[in-house]
Design an enzyme around this catalytic site. Sequence first.
Site, short mmCIF file in Angstrom:
data_model
loop_
_atom_site.label_atom_id
_atom_site.label_comp_id
_atom_site.label_asym_id
_atom_site.label_seq_id
_atom_site.Cartn_x
_atom_site.Cartn_y
_atom_site.Cartn_z
N ASN A 1 0.81 -1.20 -0.07
CA ASN A 1 0.06 0.01 -0.05
C ASN A 1 0.92 1.35 0.13
OD1 ASN A 1 -2.89 -0.53 0.51
ND2 ASN A 1 -1.93 -2.18 1.58
N LEU B 1 -2.73 2.69 17.73
CA LEU B 1 -2.32 3.93 18.06
C LEU B 1 -2.98 4.57 19.40
CD1 LEU B 1 -2.20 5.54 14.30
CD2 LEU B 1 -0.40 4.85 15.62
N THR C 1 -6.27 1.83 6.80
CA THR C 1 -6.65 0.81 5.53
C THR C 1 -7.02 -0.54 6.40
OG1 THR C 1 -6.79 0.03 3.50
CG2 THR C 1 -4.51 0.56 4.54
N HIS C 2 -7.92 -1.22 6.11
CA HIS C 2 -8.38 -2.09 6.79
C HIS C 2 -8.78 -3.35 5.62
CE1 HIS C 2 -9.65 -5.05 10.14
NE2 HIS C 2 -10.73 -5.37 9.37
N ASP D 1 -10.06 6.67 15.37
CA ASP D 1 -10.12 7.15 16.51
C ASP D 1 -9.59 6.12 17.66
OD1 ASP D 1 -11.87 4.94 16.68
OD2 ASP D 1 -13.65 6.27 16.59
N ASP E 1 -10.46 0.14 14.75
CA ASP E 1 -11.11 -0.02 13.35
C ASP E 1 -12.65 0.57 13.56
OD1 ASP E 1 -8.85 -1.11 12.34
OD2 ASP E 1 -9.34 -3.10 12.93
C1 GRF Z 1 -3.40 -4.74 4.29
O1 GRF Z 1 -4.33 -5.62 3.55
C2 GRF Z 1 -3.67 -3.96 5.45
O2 GRF Z 1 -5.08 -3.54 5.37
C3 GRF Z 1 -3.57 -4.86 6.55
O3 GRF Z 1 -2.19 -5.44 6.18
C4 GRF Z 1 -2.16 -5.45 4.78
C5 GRF Z 1 -0.77 -4.65 4.53
O4 GRF Z 1 -0.32 -4.89 3.28
N1 GRF Z 1 -3.76 -4.47 7.94
P1 GRF Z 1 1.01 -4.09 2.67
O5 GRF Z 1 1.79 -4.13 3.78
O6 GRF Z 1 0.48 -2.80 2.36
O7 GRF Z 1 1.34 -5.12 1.69
#
Ligand code: GRF
Length: 203
Positions: free
Chosen positions: A17, A96, A109-110, A142, A146
């Site tokens: 990501n 956090l 991102t989840h 927050d 999540d």
């Molecule tokens: C992502 O799917 C994120 O949502 C989750 O772990 C993964 C991280 O992937 N918490 P990367 O390290 O960005 O490849």
Amino acid sequence: MTDPLRLVVLVSGSGSNLQALIDAATDPGAPFRVVAVGADRDGTLGLERAVGNGIPTFVCRVPDYTTRADWDEALARLISDAAPDLVVSAGFMKVLGPTVLARHRVINTHPALLPSFPGAHGVRDAMAHGVRVTGCTCHWVDAGVDTGAIIDQRAVRIEDDDTVETLHERIKVLERDMLVEVVRALAQHRTWQGPDGLSSGRE
Ligand code: GRF
């Protein structure tokens, strides 16, 4: 023209990501750039990607501090040193603390469709529950796990022959696009509202 939005990206793992954000930031006229990458552990591919792209890094490990509050304070300071407009938690596998959240605007991102399947095992938990559609969510962070306001989501169908790994890889393809789109929209509008008009609740 407004200066590019300054991002600090927090990672724990492979950093794909993060790479999507780095790549998108190289577009001429991209409204954001990654000014630092932070991690809660050494030796990850995510950190290597940052170094390979000439981006400053820092590591802030929980076991190096006496209390979790000390770690939170140290992480907040390291983030502040990079003077970000926005912090992106992208596969950062730590909750956090209040100091970071008081000082910085953070999105996460989840890999599941929140509010279903929060926590560290969103992909596995969705499969175990037997849902046929899961996906990914970008949300403001927050104090909960999540639980912050949802900014955007993408859906992924679970196939009969999926494993946690194959499903997670398909989710991550959409997750990377979603994250870049969200960051671009936040950088362009600077209203501190998500693309769907949901505010971070902070301003
Ligand atoms: C992502 O799917 C994120 O949502 C989750 O772990 C993964 C991280 O992937 N918490 P990367 O390290 O960005 O490849």
